[in-house]
Design an enzyme around this catalytic site. Structure first.
Site, PDB file in Angstrom:
ATOM      1  N   ASP A  22      -3.525  -0.771  -2.902  1.00 37.13           N
ATOM      2  CA  ASP A  22      -2.371  -0.877  -3.785  1.00 37.13           C
ATOM      3  C   ASP A  22      -2.663  -1.853  -4.919  1.00 37.13           C
ATOM      4  O   ASP A  22      -2.321  -1.596  -6.091  1.00 37.13           O
ATOM      5  CB  ASP A  22      -1.161  -1.329  -2.972  1.00 37.13           C
ATOM      6  CG  ASP A  22       0.072  -1.543  -3.836  1.00 37.13           C
ATOM      7  OD1 ASP A  22       0.624  -0.543  -4.328  1.00 37.13           O
ATOM      8  OD2 ASP A  22       0.485  -2.695  -4.011  1.00 37.13           O
ATOM      9  N   GLU A  62      -3.715   5.119  -0.907  1.00 33.90           N
ATOM     10  CA  GLU A  62      -3.988   3.726  -1.271  1.00 33.90           C
ATOM     11  C   GLU A  62      -5.033   3.119  -0.336  1.00 33.90           C
ATOM     12  O   GLU A  62      -5.886   2.330  -0.777  1.00 33.90           O
ATOM     13  CB  GLU A  62      -2.692   2.917  -1.238  1.00 33.90           C
ATOM     14  CG  GLU A  62      -1.733   3.280  -2.358  1.00 33.90           C
ATOM     15  CD  GLU A  62      -0.433   2.506  -2.317  1.00 33.90           C
ATOM     16  OE1 GLU A  62       0.192   2.354  -3.382  1.00 33.90           O
ATOM     17  OE2 GLU A  62      -0.042   2.047  -1.213  1.00 33.90           O
TER      18      GLU A  62
END
Length: 245
Positions: free
Chosen positions: A52, A124
């Protein structure tokens, strides 16, 4: 360590376009539901956290240099559009990530391999694995290649709304206090669900749920933004009534 469906995982790596350390790949594909049923294996959540951040810095850096005339608020909205759960789930489907994710029996039975939240988190995590395998420059290339269509779409459309930012801006325009968020989590660690409430001037204006706090808050902000439209209409109606009387 090998993955059930190793051929599919190998094909996934080819679609991503770079090699990934095999152990990191397994970890990136290990959803908490599978880890829980397997007796407490490590999950992909730490890699998701890392990925992320990698995604955020690459997208932010690209937008900053690609749009030198845009103010911070517009850049923030464009970034939010590109890294939203929905946008990343679309990318995950394009690279056929879903069938490769290791899920528990419950998630498998309920179609977990095609849930936006699970696809987004796994994507992610994959980016986190790419970063640990190759570093930031290769990760940048992967992000821009896979997320590039979302970046282009955001530039064309002016970006989808980052609801938290938009809600805060709308509150300021209406002379209201900045929104605050009250978030609760329920359920076991492998299947936790968060509920967020967006509170404006002491009143709950919107509520949302999600597998992560940030997604629940975005849903709550979107609902609150719609609620403020009704609130604004009532203010205008009151003003008209006062003028008439």
């Amino acid at each position: 360590m090998s993955i059930p469906g190793q051929a599919a995982a190998d094909a996934l790596v080819r679609r991503i376009g770079v090699s990934i350390d095999p152990d990191l790949l397994v970890l990136a594909l290990t959803h908490r539901s599978f880890a829980y049923e397997a007796g407490g294996l490590p999950t992909n959540e730490r890699l998701e956290f890392l990925g992320d951040s990698v995604l955020g810095i690459v997208v932010t850096d690209h937008l900053y240099h690609a749009h030198p005339d845009l103010p911070e608020g517009e850049l923030a909205k464009m970034r939010a559009a590109c890294v939203s759960q929905k946008s990343l789930a679309i990318v995950a489907r394009e690279i056929e990530l879903g069938p490769c994710i290791l899920l528990g029996k419950g998630e498998t039975a309920t179609g977990g391999s095609d849930k936006d939240s699970i696809l987004c988190d796994a994507f992610e995590a994959i980016l986190g694995a790419v970063y640990l395998t190759h570093g930031i420059e290769v990760s940048r290339d992967v992000v821009l290649r896979l997320v590039g269509p979302s970046l282009a779409a955001a530039a064309r459309s002016g970006a989808a709304l980052d609801w938290k930012t938009s809600l805060q801006e709308r509150c300021a325009e209406l002379g209201l206090a900045a929104p605050v968020y009250d978030v609760d989590g329920e359920g076991p660690d492998h299947a936790r669900v968060f509920t967020a409430r967006a509170v404006v001037d002491g009143t709950v204006r919107g509520q949302g749920t999600g597998s992560a706090k940030k997604h629940a808050e975005q849903e709550a902000a979107a609902a609150a933004y719609a609620s403020l439209a009704t609130f604004e209409s009532s203010l205008k109606a009151d003003a008209i009534t006062s003028d008439v009387s």
